[in-house]
Design a protein around this motif. Sequence first.
Motif, PDB file in Angstrom:
ATOM      1  N   PHE A 181      16.320 -20.230  33.698  1.00  0.00           N
ATOM      2  CA  PHE A 181      17.699 -20.205  34.754  1.00  0.00           C
ATOM      3  C   PHE A 181      17.428 -19.723  36.727  1.00  0.00           C
ATOM      4  O   PHE A 181      17.207 -19.657  37.020  1.00  0.00           O
ATOM      5  CB  PHE A 181      17.919 -18.090  34.489  1.00  0.00           C
ATOM      6  CG  PHE A 181      18.520 -17.571  33.196  1.00  0.00           C
ATOM      7  CD1 PHE A 181      19.481 -17.832  32.528  1.00  0.00           C
ATOM      8  CD2 PHE A 181      17.753 -17.425  32.223  1.00  0.00           C
ATOM      9  CE1 PHE A 181      20.012 -17.703  30.895  1.00  0.00           C
ATOM     10  CE2 PHE A 181      18.005 -16.691  30.846  1.00  0.00           C
ATOM     11  CZ  PHE A 181      18.979 -16.916  30.045  1.00  0.00           C
ATOM     12  N   ASN A 182      17.506 -21.575  36.197  1.00  0.00           N
ATOM     13  CA  ASN A 182      17.306 -22.220  37.495  1.00  0.00           C
ATOM     14  C   ASN A 182      17.837 -23.132  37.443  1.00  0.00           C
ATOM     15  O   ASN A 182      18.761 -23.882  35.779  1.00  0.00           O
ATOM     16  CB  ASN A 182      15.548 -22.429  37.698  1.00  0.00           C
ATOM     17  CG  ASN A 182      14.806 -21.072  38.438  1.00  0.00           C
ATOM     18  OD1 ASN A 182      15.055 -20.593  39.716  1.00  0.00           O
ATOM     19  ND2 ASN A 182      13.917 -20.725  37.828  1.00  0.00           N
ATOM     20  N   TYR A 183      17.726 -24.073  38.007  1.00  0.00           N
ATOM     21  CA  TYR A 183      18.321 -26.071  37.539  1.00  0.00           C
ATOM     22  C   TYR A 183      17.375 -27.232  37.723  1.00  0.00           C
ATOM     23  O   TYR A 183      17.482 -28.043  38.175  1.00  0.00           O
ATOM     24  CB  TYR A 183      19.094 -25.204  39.246  1.00  0.00           C
ATOM     25  CG  TYR A 183      20.320 -25.031  39.240  1.00  0.00           C
ATOM     26  CD1 TYR A 183      21.516 -24.828  38.427  1.00  0.00           C
ATOM     27  CD2 TYR A 183      20.136 -23.934  40.094  1.00  0.00           C
ATOM     28  CE1 TYR A 183      22.217 -23.716  38.899  1.00  0.00           C
ATOM     29  CE2 TYR A 183      20.746 -22.769  40.632  1.00  0.00           C
ATOM     30  CZ  TYR A 183      22.324 -23.307  39.664  1.00  0.00           C
ATOM     31  OH  TYR A 183      23.412 -21.840  40.047  1.00  0.00           O
ATOM     32  N   LEU A 184      16.192 -26.713  36.881  1.00  0.00           N
ATOM     33  CA  LEU A 184      15.009 -27.052  37.107  1.00  0.00           C
ATOM     34  C   LEU A 184      15.365 -28.988  35.992  1.00  0.00           C
ATOM     35  O   LEU A 184      16.532 -29.149  35.309  1.00  0.00           O
ATOM     36  CB  LEU A 184      13.738 -27.011  36.820  1.00  0.00           C
ATOM     37  CG  LEU A 184      13.290 -25.573  37.692  1.00  0.00           C
ATOM     38  CD1 LEU A 184      12.739 -25.700  36.892  1.00  0.00           C
ATOM     39  CD2 LEU A 184      12.791 -26.071  38.543  1.00  0.00           C
ATOM     40  N   THR A 185      15.125 -30.043  36.151  1.00  0.00           N
ATOM     41  CA  THR A 185      15.649 -31.206  35.255  1.00  0.00           C
ATOM     42  C   THR A 185      14.073 -31.760  35.651  1.00  0.00           C
ATOM     43  O   THR A 185      13.509 -31.170  35.590  1.00  0.00           O
ATOM     44  CB  THR A 185      16.262 -32.162  36.505  1.00  0.00           C
ATOM     45  OG1 THR A 185      15.486 -32.017  37.697  1.00  0.00           O
ATOM     46  CG2 THR A 185      17.460 -31.548  36.837  1.00  0.00           C
ATOM     47  N   GLY A 186      14.346 -32.793  34.737  1.00  0.00           N
ATOM     48  CA  GLY A 186      13.828 -33.905  33.854  1.00  0.00           C
ATOM     49  C   GLY A 186      12.544 -33.305  32.449  1.00  0.00           C
ATOM     50  O   GLY A 186      12.393 -32.093  31.443  1.00  0.00           O
ATOM     51  N   PRO A 187      11.853 -34.391  32.508  1.00  0.00           N
ATOM     52  CA  PRO A 187      11.124 -34.093  31.570  1.00  0.00           C
ATOM     53  C   PRO A 187      10.009 -32.321  31.457  1.00  0.00           C
ATOM     54  O   PRO A 187       9.761 -32.704  33.177  1.00  0.00           O
ATOM     55  CB  PRO A 187      10.331 -35.275  30.940  1.00  0.00           C
ATOM     56  CG  PRO A 187      10.150 -36.137  31.963  1.00  0.00           C
ATOM     57  CD  PRO A 187      10.881 -35.668  32.692  1.00  0.00           C
ATOM     58  N   ILE A 188       9.459 -31.742  30.507  1.00  0.00           N
ATOM     59  CA  ILE A 188       8.497 -30.507  31.000  1.00  0.00           C
ATOM     60  C   ILE A 188       7.386 -31.387  30.971  1.00  0.00           C
ATOM     61  O   ILE A 188       6.673 -32.738  29.739  1.00  0.00           O
ATOM     62  CB  ILE A 188       8.416 -29.975  30.048  1.00  0.00           C
ATOM     63  CG1 ILE A 188       9.920 -28.682  30.143  1.00  0.00           C
ATOM     64  CG2 ILE A 188       7.553 -28.697  30.377  1.00  0.00           C
ATOM     65  CD1 ILE A 188      10.146 -28.357  28.805  1.00  0.00           C
ATOM     66  N   PRO A 189       6.385 -31.560  31.836  1.00  0.00           N
ATOM     67  CA  PRO A 189       5.174 -32.029  32.279  1.00  0.00           C
ATOM     68  C   PRO A 189       4.219 -31.668  30.441  1.00  0.00           C
ATOM     69  O   PRO A 189       3.978 -30.647  30.174  1.00  0.00           O
ATOM     70  CB  PRO A 189       4.216 -31.415  33.242  1.00  0.00           C
ATOM     71  CG  PRO A 189       5.174 -30.520  34.343  1.00  0.00           C
ATOM     72  CD  PRO A 189       6.572 -30.273  33.150  1.00  0.00           C
ATOM     73  N   PRO A 190       3.788 -32.961  29.647  1.00  0.00           N
ATOM     74  CA  PRO A 190       3.429 -32.104  28.787  1.00  0.00           C
ATOM     75  C   PRO A 190       2.115 -31.582  28.670  1.00  0.00           C
ATOM     76  O   PRO A 190       2.093 -31.164  27.539  1.00  0.00           O
ATOM     77  CB  PRO A 190       3.167 -33.977  27.939  1.00  0.00           C
ATOM     78  CG  PRO A 190       3.500 -34.940  29.092  1.00  0.00           C
ATOM     79  CD  PRO A 190       4.015 -33.666  30.071  1.00  0.00           C
ATOM     80  N   ALA A 191       1.334 -31.893  29.780  1.00  0.00           N
ATOM     81  CA  ALA A 191       0.033 -31.144  29.116  1.00  0.00           C
ATOM     82  C   ALA A 191       0.385 -29.401  29.420  1.00  0.00           C
ATOM     83  O   ALA A 191      -0.780 -28.514  29.385  1.00  0.00           O
ATOM     84  CB  ALA A 191      -0.692 -31.010  30.795  1.00  0.00           C
TER      85      ALA A 191
END
Length: 596
Positions: A181-191
Amino acid sequence: MSVRRLSDASLMGALALLVLLCMVDLAICSSNFTDQLALLSFKSSIKNDPNNVTSNWTKETNFCGWAGVICSRRRQRVASLHLRNMGLEGTISPHVDNLSFLQLLDLGNNSFYGHLTDEIGHLHRLKTLYLFLNMLEGNIPPGLHHCQRLEVISLAHNKFSGRIPKELSTLPSLGFLALGFNYLTGPIPPAIFNKSSMVKIILTANAFSGNLPTNNGLFLPNLEVLLLDLNQLTGNIPSSLCNSSKLTMLSLASNLFTGLVPKQLGHLKHVEVLQLFQNQLTNEPGSIELSFLTDLTNCTSLVRLEVQENKLSGTLPNSIGNLSNSLEILSVSVNQLIGTIPKEIGSLRNLNVLDLADNNLNGNIPSTLGEIKSLQRLYLGGNNFHGSIPNEICLLSNLGELYAEYNKLSGSIPSCIENLRGLQVMRLSHNKLTFIPSSLWNLETLRDMNLSFNSLGGSLDPNIRPSKVLEIVDLSWNQISGSIPRVIGSFQSLTSLNLSRNSFSGPIPNTMGNLITLDYLDFSHNNLSGQIPKSLEALSHIQYMNFSCNKLAGEIPNEGPFMNLTSRSFMENEALCGNSILKVPPCASNSTPRSR
């Protein structure tokens, strides 16, 4: 001489020890002063403290006794700052980073705003960070990765934007990551998906995109909770998730996943919640049935299984009855299912919710549904079910909602329907039902009844029981004849009454004026006669009334809600009269008295 030298040496040693102790005391005092200043700086950044939590934060008192502050016993340094649920409003002072012995920072469920600065990375002893349910914005500071002892990061329900810093995946002990429940974007770091320390990953309701890692890129042997729902993730669901054998909750719902539901998910023996709904998942090409349901019969702890709103096609397998004895929610609605409901579904004895709506299922509603005594909500609408509603439905004594609209059901509503003592919603519209039993009106808990667009005939029993809770009654587009029962005027909670497109005759009961909660009333397209009761002027909440296409006569009431109606509400009647704006002739001065 030697005795004197020994005495001098002892004196020098004592002096050295005294100096050392003073230096230690000064260092402790200096460190304590640093903690005090950091806390006072934190207090000065709070703009609103409605509960006066920090009222005892003064220089005159020991900060180890301040509200929300816990100090270490040996050094008397701040080890924990716990101010959750205090209604605090303000910014988080960057001087918090001077609390160098801090292990727990909990400011959850307040109204802190502004940015979380990179200085927080100076808290090298920090293990637990709770900042959820605030109004913090900006990027998540990459400097957090300097807190190498961090085990818990909870920043959910804020306004953080940007990407997850890839540096967070280097935290060796991180086990709980909640950024939902934020506004985060982009891919999730694979690590992040390749950390054996991870126990819970909660990234719900952001705008993450890209694929999840597959095969060796996903190694989470201790993971118990993975919530990635309400994002924009794409690609296939990785079959390697089955290696997370401790999973109890897996939600990938409301994303853009494609491909198959991996059969390997059946290896998750401990999974209780499996949510894959609102994706674009399909079943195996050429497969006649949903074979993954058979694989999931191995998940003996399963409580919720939700795969609605996908592109799943085929039939429900007979093995559906072998799903977990603990299963409470089964939803496969809004897919492309065909065939019948297997009779084996009656084996799911602990089911509370069964949702098969909006598919292409056909055949009869199986009588074995009556064996699911715990069932509370039954959704069968939007299919091609035919035949009658089985009497066994009346055995579902806990049923609160029954939806079977938009089918081809025929015959009478079962007279035993009154046995459903807790039924609140019954929607059976758009079928071919022919008869309403009088016992239906004995349902004391019914709030919403929609039987529109059927072939219901006969008349309504004039002695039906008055309802205290019924709010919505829609009997429109049927073939009901006879008089409108006067007792309907005693339905004290009624907000919507639609009797249009029937063959009701006789007068409109003046008791309708007692329906003071009513906001929708439609009597159009019937054979009603007599006058429109002046008592309806008391309906102060009404938003819509329609009396058109009847045989009504006499003066149209002109007070209350009638002042806002147009001619459309009265057209095509026999002899109505009144204001010319309603496109009716004026009333003669010697018009007969109205019914009251």
